[in-house]
Motif scaffolding. Structure first.
Motif, PDB file in Angstrom:
ATOM      1  N   ALA A   1       0.811  -1.221   0.000  1.00  0.00           N
ATOM      2  CA  ALA A   1       0.000   0.000   0.000  1.00  0.00           C
ATOM      3  C   ALA A   1       0.839   1.263   0.000  1.00  0.00           C
ATOM      4  N   ASP A   2       2.012   1.224   0.624  1.00  0.00           N
ATOM      5  CA  ASP A   2       2.800   2.437   0.763  1.00  0.00           C
ATOM      6  C   ASP A   2       3.805   2.635  -0.367  1.00  0.00           C
TER       7      ASP A   2
ATOM      8  N   SER B   1       7.636   6.171  -0.966  1.00  0.00           N
ATOM      9  CA  SER B   1       6.424   5.896  -0.209  1.00  0.00           C
ATOM     10  C   SER B   1       5.318   6.874  -0.555  1.00  0.00           C
ATOM     11  N   GLN B   2       4.081   6.366  -0.640  1.00  0.00           N
ATOM     12  CA  GLN B   2       2.919   7.235  -0.818  1.00  0.00           C
ATOM     13  C   GLN B   2       2.088   7.297   0.459  1.00  0.00           C
ATOM     14  N   SER B   3       2.669   6.833   1.568  1.00  0.00           N
ATOM     15  CA  SER B   3       1.923   6.772   2.827  1.00  0.00           C
ATOM     16  C   SER B   3       1.416   8.138   3.273  1.00  0.00           C
ATOM     17  N   ILE B   4       2.200   9.183   3.001  1.00  0.00           N
ATOM     18  CA  ILE B   4       1.812  10.509   3.483  1.00  0.00           C
ATOM     19  C   ILE B   4       0.515  10.988   2.830  1.00  0.00           C
ATOM     20  N   PHE B   5       0.171  10.434   1.658  1.00  0.00           N
ATOM     21  CA  PHE B   5      -1.039  10.857   0.958  1.00  0.00           C
ATOM     22  C   PHE B   5      -2.262  10.038   1.348  1.00  0.00           C
ATOM     23  N   THR B   6      -2.060   8.964   2.086  1.00  0.00           N
ATOM     24  CA  THR B   6      -3.136   8.021   2.370  1.00  0.00           C
ATOM     25  C   THR B   6      -4.176   8.611   3.321  1.00  0.00           C
ATOM     26  N   ILE B   7      -5.447   8.393   2.994  1.00  0.00           N
ATOM     27  CA  ILE B   7      -6.550   8.709   3.904  1.00  0.00           C
ATOM     28  C   ILE B   7      -7.147   7.380   4.340  1.00  0.00           C
TER      29      ILE B   7
ATOM     30  N   LEU C   1      -6.038  -6.060   9.188  1.00  0.00           N
ATOM     31  CA  LEU C   1      -5.300  -5.373  10.242  1.00  0.00           C
ATOM     32  C   LEU C   1      -5.629  -6.019  11.581  1.00  0.00           C
ATOM     33  N   SER C   2      -4.688  -5.970  12.499  1.00  0.00           N
ATOM     34  CA  SER C   2      -5.010  -6.366  13.864  1.00  0.00           C
ATOM     35  C   SER C   2      -5.827  -5.248  14.503  1.00  0.00           C
ATOM     36  N   PRO C   3      -6.567  -5.538  15.595  1.00  0.00           N
ATOM     37  CA  PRO C   3      -7.308  -4.460  16.263  1.00  0.00           C
ATOM     38  C   PRO C   3      -6.410  -3.305  16.689  1.00  0.00           C
ATOM     39  N   ILE C   4      -5.205  -3.599  17.175  1.00  0.00           N
ATOM     40  CA  ILE C   4      -4.287  -2.546  17.599  1.00  0.00           C
ATOM     41  C   ILE C   4      -3.885  -1.678  16.412  1.00  0.00           C
ATOM     42  N   GLU C   5      -3.577  -2.304  15.283  1.00  0.00           N
ATOM     43  CA  GLU C   5      -3.209  -1.540  14.083  1.00  0.00           C
ATOM     44  C   GLU C   5      -4.361  -0.657  13.625  1.00  0.00           C
ATOM     45  N   PHE C   6      -5.581  -1.174  13.712  1.00  0.00           N
ATOM     46  CA  PHE C   6      -6.755  -0.407  13.316  1.00  0.00           C
ATOM     47  C   PHE C   6      -6.918   0.809  14.233  1.00  0.00           C
ATOM     48  N   ILE C   7      -6.799   0.606  15.529  1.00  0.00           N
ATOM     49  CA  ILE C   7      -6.909   1.711  16.495  1.00  0.00           C
ATOM     50  C   ILE C   7      -5.848   2.770  16.199  1.00  0.00           C
ATOM     51  N   GLN C   8      -4.630   2.328  15.949  1.00  0.00           N
ATOM     52  CA  GLN C   8      -3.548   3.275  15.670  1.00  0.00           C
ATOM     53  C   GLN C   8      -3.844   4.108  14.429  1.00  0.00           C
TER      54      GLN C   8
ATOM     55  N   ILE D   1       4.590   5.989  16.042  1.00  0.00           N
ATOM     56  CA  ILE D   1       3.468   5.390  15.306  1.00  0.00           C
ATOM     57  C   ILE D   1       3.070   6.276  14.133  1.00  0.00           C
ATOM     58  N   PHE D   2       3.039   7.582  14.328  1.00  0.00           N
ATOM     59  CA  PHE D   2       2.668   8.517  13.265  1.00  0.00           C
ATOM     60  C   PHE D   2       3.618   8.391  12.083  1.00  0.00           C
ATOM     61  N   LYS D   3       4.909   8.342  12.354  1.00  0.00           N
ATOM     62  CA  LYS D   3       5.875   8.247  11.256  1.00  0.00           C
ATOM     63  C   LYS D   3       5.806   6.896  10.562  1.00  0.00           C
ATOM     64  N   ARG D   4       5.574   5.828  11.324  1.00  0.00           N
ATOM     65  CA  ARG D   4       5.478   4.506  10.707  1.00  0.00           C
ATOM     66  C   ARG D   4       4.298   4.433   9.742  1.00  0.00           C
ATOM     67  N   ILE D   5       3.184   5.053  10.101  1.00  0.00           N
ATOM     68  CA  ILE D   5       1.980   4.977   9.273  1.00  0.00           C
ATOM     69  C   ILE D   5       2.017   5.962   8.112  1.00  0.00           C
ATOM     70  N   THR D   6       2.525   7.176   8.332  1.00  0.00           N
ATOM     71  CA  THR D   6       2.477   8.214   7.293  1.00  0.00           C
ATOM     72  C   THR D   6       3.790   8.400   6.550  1.00  0.00           C
ATOM     73  N   GLY D   7       4.888   7.898   7.116  1.00  0.00           N
ATOM     74  CA  GLY D   7       6.191   8.151   6.515  1.00  0.00           C
ATOM     75  C   GLY D   7       6.712   9.539   6.809  1.00  0.00           C
ATOM     76  N   SER D   8       6.055  10.260   7.690  1.00  0.00           N
ATOM     77  CA  SER D   8       6.408  11.633   8.010  1.00  0.00           C
ATOM     78  C   SER D   8       6.305  11.844   9.513  1.00  0.00           C
ATOM     79  N   THR D   9       7.109  12.733  10.080  1.00  0.00           N
ATOM     80  CA  THR D   9       6.963  13.070  11.488  1.00  0.00           C
ATOM     81  C   THR D   9       5.754  13.992  11.659  1.00  0.00           C
ATOM     82  N   PRO D  10       5.196  14.090  12.864  1.00  0.00           N
ATOM     83  CA  PRO D  10       4.084  15.035  13.079  1.00  0.00           C
ATOM     84  C   PRO D  10       4.440  16.468  12.697  1.00  0.00           C
ATOM     85  N   VAL D  11       5.648  16.904  13.002  1.00  0.00           N
ATOM     86  CA  VAL D  11       6.064  18.270  12.661  1.00  0.00           C
ATOM     87  C   VAL D  11       6.090  18.462  11.146  1.00  0.00           C
ATOM     88  N   GLU D  12       6.665  17.499  10.445  1.00  0.00           N
ATOM     89  CA  GLU D  12       6.733  17.595   8.975  1.00  0.00           C
ATOM     90  C   GLU D  12       5.342  17.623   8.369  1.00  0.00           C
ATOM     91  N   TYR D  13       4.464  16.761   8.871  1.00  0.00           N
ATOM     92  CA  TYR D  13       3.101  16.708   8.326  1.00  0.00           C
ATOM     93  C   TYR D  13       2.364  18.012   8.608  1.00  0.00           C
TER      94      TYR D  13
END
Length: 328
Positions: free
Chosen positions: A153-154, A204-210, A263-270, A306-318
């Motif tokens: 996906a990414d 990676s296209q993770s940063i664009f994912t909704i 996804l596992s429930p934890i991954e979904f929650i994240q 967790i934010f960077k793993r999912i989006t490929g970006s840090t919260p500050v960068e995003y």
């Protein structure tokens, strides 16, 4: 010189065709300026007739159709403009094209799909057992339809010796840059990426994912669990707590949840928490600590990881890239 067939079908996305053609013709020009022969002969090939009229005022003239007898070295399948609910109809009415793509691959042609063009490669079985990518919004449907394919996906590009798949939207042009680099050299690929302002080397296209909630399944109990998570994600949710809501044991709940959503429930929650945080940043909120606590994390380091793993970006960068208004 390699013959390239860009496929024009009834529901093809016009901008993707024009961008693909422009990039390949620019590669020819760049190589010729350096004293080399043009590497590509580019033709539009019709899946139906030679004239393809879209509902917008764009007409493509194809020099050949798939009914003609000709050889080609590369087949490029651009994305579709069809909505998710029309995929079955599109694939059905393009059965001849799907068979043709398989035939050309068997005749040793290289095949490239851009964005949702991956549906055609998947339908004719070319991607079974292989990694592949597409538009992030189509990945869940593709995974359900074609479980033998290892969808990434990414990823912006996946490739093997004879098949290349590109990610979503304009990021799929990176697949063409990869193809141009392999055939014309890295210097040509970099030159074109600069000229067309493409992000050369993006992986990676993770940063664009909704995140859309992974609802393409028929397990009613898991739908209830997902709704509960979406309502309560700001609290300190546990898997045991969610499993009790749908009267399941923890072990059975985890198994059924992953079977339904991949996804596992934890991954979904994240992912639900991160999507809420992304929306807050896009709305102009700047206080990362406040957002972290509001979406249910008590530890900033954990949230950043967790934010960077999912989006490929840090919260500050995003936040700095996508905020749309000044914070109040």
């Amino acid at each position: 010189m390699k013959h390239i067939s860009i496929i024009i079908y009834e529901d093809v996305l016009p901008t993707a065709v024009s961008n693909t053609t422009a990039l390949l013709m620019s590669a020819n020009e760049a190589v010729v300026k350096r004293g080399g022969p043009a590497p590509f002969q580019v033709e539009l090939i019709g899946a139906g007739g030679k004239n393809a009229q879209r509902e917008i005022p764009v007409r493509f003239y194809c020099s050949k159709t798939i009914s003609d007898d000709f050889d080609t070295d590369i087949v490029i399948v651009p994305p579709m403009s069809t909505g998710p609910g029309d995929i079955d109809e599109l694939l059905s009415k393009n059965a001849k094209l799907i068979s043709w793509i398989r035939q050309k691959y068997d005749e040793k042609a290289q095949v490239i799909s851009l964005c949702t063009g991956a549906y055609f490669l998947a339908e004719c079985g070319l991607l079974n057992g292989m990694p592949a990518t597409s538009h992030w919004g189509a990945i869940e449907d593709l995974q359900k339809r074609y479980p033998l394919i290892d969808f990434k996906a990414d990823h912006v590009v996946t490739y093997s010796a004879s098949i290349v798949t590109g990610g979503g939207g304009f990021s799929s042009l990176n697949a063409l840059l990869y193809f141009i680099e392999k055939n014309c050299g890295k210097d040509i690929s970099i030159e074109l990426s600069k000229f067309y302002a493409l992000d050369y080397g993006r992986t990676s296209q993770s940063i664009f994912t909704i995140f859309s909630g992974r609802r393409l399944h028929s397990d009613d109990e898991i739908h209830k669990a997902q709704s509960y998570i979406e309502k309560k994600f700001e609290t300190d949710l546990s898997v045991e707590q969610i499993a009790r809501q749908v009267n399941m044991s923890k072990r059975n709940f985890i198994r059924r949840f992953k079977s339904a959503t991949s996804l596992s429930p934890i991954e979904f929650i994240q992912r639900i928490k991160v999507e809420a945080a992304k929306k807050a940043f896009e709305d102009g909120e700047t206080n990362i600590a406040a957002i972290t606590y509001r979406v249910g994390y008590n530890d900033l380091k954990t949230f950043r990881t967790i934010f960077k793993r999912i989006t490929g970006s840090t919260p500050v960068e995003y936040r700095n890239r996508y905020k749309t208004q000044a914070a109040v």
